[in-house]
Design a protein around this motif. Structure first.
Motif, short mmCIF file in Angstrom:
data_model
loop_
_atom_site.label_atom_id
_atom_site.label_comp_id
_atom_site.label_asym_id
_atom_site.label_seq_id
_atom_site.Cartn_x
_atom_site.Cartn_y
_atom_site.Cartn_z
N ALA A 165 0.84 -1.28 0.08
CA ALA A 165 0.00 -0.11 -0.09
C ALA A 165 0.99 1.27 -0.03
O ALA A 165 0.45 2.10 -0.69
N ASN A 215 -6.01 1.18 -1.86
CA ASN A 215 -4.57 1.45 -1.21
C ASN A 215 -4.66 1.99 0.18
O ASN A 215 -3.97 1.62 1.12
N VAL A 216 -5.80 2.69 0.59
CA VAL A 216 -6.01 3.18 1.84
C VAL A 216 -6.52 1.96 2.61
O VAL A 216 -6.17 1.80 3.93
N PHE A 217 -7.52 1.18 2.45
CA PHE A 217 -7.63 0.13 3.08
C PHE A 217 -6.47 -0.77 3.18
O PHE A 217 -6.43 -1.50 4.38
N LEU A 252 -3.43 -0.10 3.24
CA LEU A 252 -2.59 0.68 4.48
C LEU A 252 -3.08 0.54 5.81
O LEU A 252 -2.49 0.23 6.91
N VAL A 253 -4.53 0.81 6.02
CA VAL A 253 -4.92 0.53 7.04
C VAL A 253 -4.63 -0.89 8.00
O VAL A 253 -4.35 -1.01 9.10
N TRP A 254 -5.02 -1.82 7.01
CA TRP A 254 -4.98 -3.44 7.52
C TRP A 254 -3.47 -3.47 7.88
O TRP A 254 -3.13 -4.36 8.82
N GLN A 255 -2.49 -3.28 7.13
CA GLN A 255 -1.20 -3.23 7.27
C GLN A 255 -0.69 -2.55 8.52
O GLN A 255 0.37 -3.18 9.10
N LEU A 256 -1.03 -1.50 8.80
CA LEU A 256 -0.64 -0.78 10.10
C LEU A 256 -1.25 -1.39 11.12
O LEU A 256 -0.51 -1.61 12.18
N ILE A 257 -2.40 -1.78 11.08
CA ILE A 257 -3.20 -2.61 12.22
C ILE A 257 -2.16 -3.82 12.64
O ILE A 257 -2.18 -4.10 13.64
#
Length: 92
Positions: A50, A73-75, A77-82
């Protein structure tokens, strides 16, 4: 902690590959050559790349008019950061 660092390394590698694919597709679009399928770009972005996808979109100005590229891309990024935060918190 080692799992967290391995996860970050994997994200960096996949993000670099994703950015390279966005750049390659942009070059191919300019030269009217065979394009990389949108599904492949979206899959790379969602499944670990992402950051590379977002940088590729906005730095190269590629695929920014397609709303679903922004959303995926935003979704991603969110799950990768979580997942990164979870691995760091658990200390795995």
């Amino acid at each position: 902690m080692t799992t967290f660092l391995i996860y970050l390394l994997v994200l960096v590698v996949i993000s670099l590959v994703t950015f390279w694919q966005y750049a390659s597709d942009k070059m191919r679009a300019k030269n009217d050559l065979w394009r990389i399928p949108e599904g492949a770009l979206l899959a790379l972005s969602f499944f670990g790349g992402a950051i590379g996808g977002l940088v590729g979109m906005y730095y190269l100005r590629h695929k920014t008019k397609h709303w679903y590229f922004v959303v995926i891309n935003v979704f991603g990024l969110v799950w990768q950061l979580i997942l990164a935060a979870y691995l760091l918190a658990v200390g795995i």
